[in-house]
Design a protein around this motif. Structure first.
Motif, PDB file in Angstrom:
ATOM      1  N   ASP A  89     -18.588 -19.091 -49.865  1.00 11.09           N
ATOM      2  CA  ASP A  89     -19.059 -17.719 -49.676  1.00 11.09           C
ATOM      3  C   ASP A  89     -18.622 -17.233 -48.304  1.00 11.09           C
ATOM      4  O   ASP A  89     -17.949 -17.951 -47.549  1.00 11.09           O
ATOM      5  N   ARG A 181     -21.009 -19.343 -56.718  1.00 11.50           N
ATOM      6  CA  ARG A 181     -19.987 -19.678 -55.720  1.00 11.50           C
ATOM      7  C   ARG A 181     -18.911 -20.585 -56.307  1.00 11.50           C
ATOM      8  O   ARG A 181     -17.730 -20.476 -55.955  1.00 11.50           O
ATOM      9  N   HIS A 196     -13.646 -16.544 -52.766  1.00 14.56           N
ATOM     10  CA  HIS A 196     -15.023 -16.895 -52.422  1.00 14.56           C
ATOM     11  C   HIS A 196     -15.921 -15.676 -52.644  1.00 14.56           C
ATOM     12  O   HIS A 196     -15.447 -14.543 -52.769  1.00 14.56           O
TER      13      HIS A 196
END
Length: 301
Positions: A89, A181, A196
């Motif tokens: 992320d 994710r 991401h």
């Protein structure tokens, strides 16, 4: 003699729109204090930077948490194409970048490979346990590890918007244990461009939907007051996906004592897990067979 737990014997569900920058556990602790509740828990962790629906159970509603945790959930999220991070992320360190950008049709076609029964490797920074330790603790220590792939059912994965070449907004409906994710990471790898998550919002979870949710800012003026109880949903709201059976007066009493309770009418069939009620009030959860509900959980309401 053990000390009695402080707080009210308050029970029910509070559906919260979790803000970014706060852990799910911190939200639960705040709600437990705000309602002066003896017991509290939540049905499905959201990452600290994620927002959206967090179902918080108070008191006897905590006994229904597994039925929400196991239910399908929907997430709306944006993938940043062109970079991989160590956390999968935007909070993580960039590990690699790519100048490649797939066109929209190529991206949309790739989504089908992530629908159905798939195997998914959790992110390195996740709460998965490895030899008794949390993966995120191992990752923070700098130690490399291999996490095993886990089965996940994805009911749907849809492209909502392609804002620009670098971003794609997606919506996923999946079962228990799904990591958004990981979807972003694996999609980026498959497309050859890396990726991401930069934003994530849970839209619904089992019977609960985001339009039912209340924000912490809305609740704050009512902390530790009787008025806050108007945001408390019933215990049985967590059982909406289970069939209901209605118990006789004697059956309800027997079930509260841990014995099979006689059923006067049922929406369940033999062998179903169902919840039992008497005069509209939930009594417990159990297995329906031979005209009785055999309890596995009993409510003390």
């Amino acid at each position: 003699m053990g000390r009695r737990k402080k707080g009210r014997a308050v029970s029910g569900w509070v559906i919260v729109d979790k803000p970014a920058g706060m852990t799910s556990t911190a939200v639960v602790n705040k709600l437990r204090w705000a309602f002066d509740a003896k017991k509290a828990g939540h049905a499905g962790t959201l990452d600290p930077d994620a927002t959206g629906l967090l179902a918080v159970a108070l008191g006897e509603a905590t006994k229904t948490i597994p039925f929400i945790t196991d239910a399908e959930k929907a997430y709306r999220f944006t993938v940043r194409l062109g970079a991989a991070t160590d956390t999968d992320d935007a909070a993580g360190r960039v590990l690699d970048t790519s100048d490649l950008r797939p066109d929209t049709e190529t991206l949309r076609a790739a989504l089908s490979d992530f629908v159905g029964d798939i195997m998914q490797v959790p992110p390195q920074y996740s709460a998965v346990r490895l030899e008794g330790e949390r993966a995120y603790d191992i990752a923070r220590s700098g130690e490399e590890m291999e996490l095993e792939a886990r089965p996940l059912h994805v009911a749907s994965l849809t492209l909502i918007d392609r804002q620009d070449n670098d971003h794609a907004e997606l919506e996923m409906v999946c079962g228990k244990g799904g990591y958004v994710r990981s979807i972003a990471r694996d999609l980026g790898r498959q497309l050859g461009c890396l990726g991401h998550v930069v934003s994530l919002r849970r839209m619904w979870s089992g019977p609960f939907e985001i339009d039912q949710a209340v924000t912490l800012d809305e609740l704050e003026p009512l902390y530790r007051t009787e008025e806050i109880d108007r945001f408390l949903g019933p215990v049985e709201a967590g059982l909406a996906d289970l069939p209901q059976v209605r118990l006789s007066a004697e059956g309800a009493m027997r079930m509260k004592n841990g014995n099979p309770g006689a059923v006067v009418s049922a929406d369940a069939t033999f062998g179903d897990v169902a919840w039992g009620s008497y005069q509209g009030q939930p009594v417990g959860i159990g297995t329906y067979r031979a005209g009785a509900l055999h309890p596995s959980r009993v409510f003390n309401l």
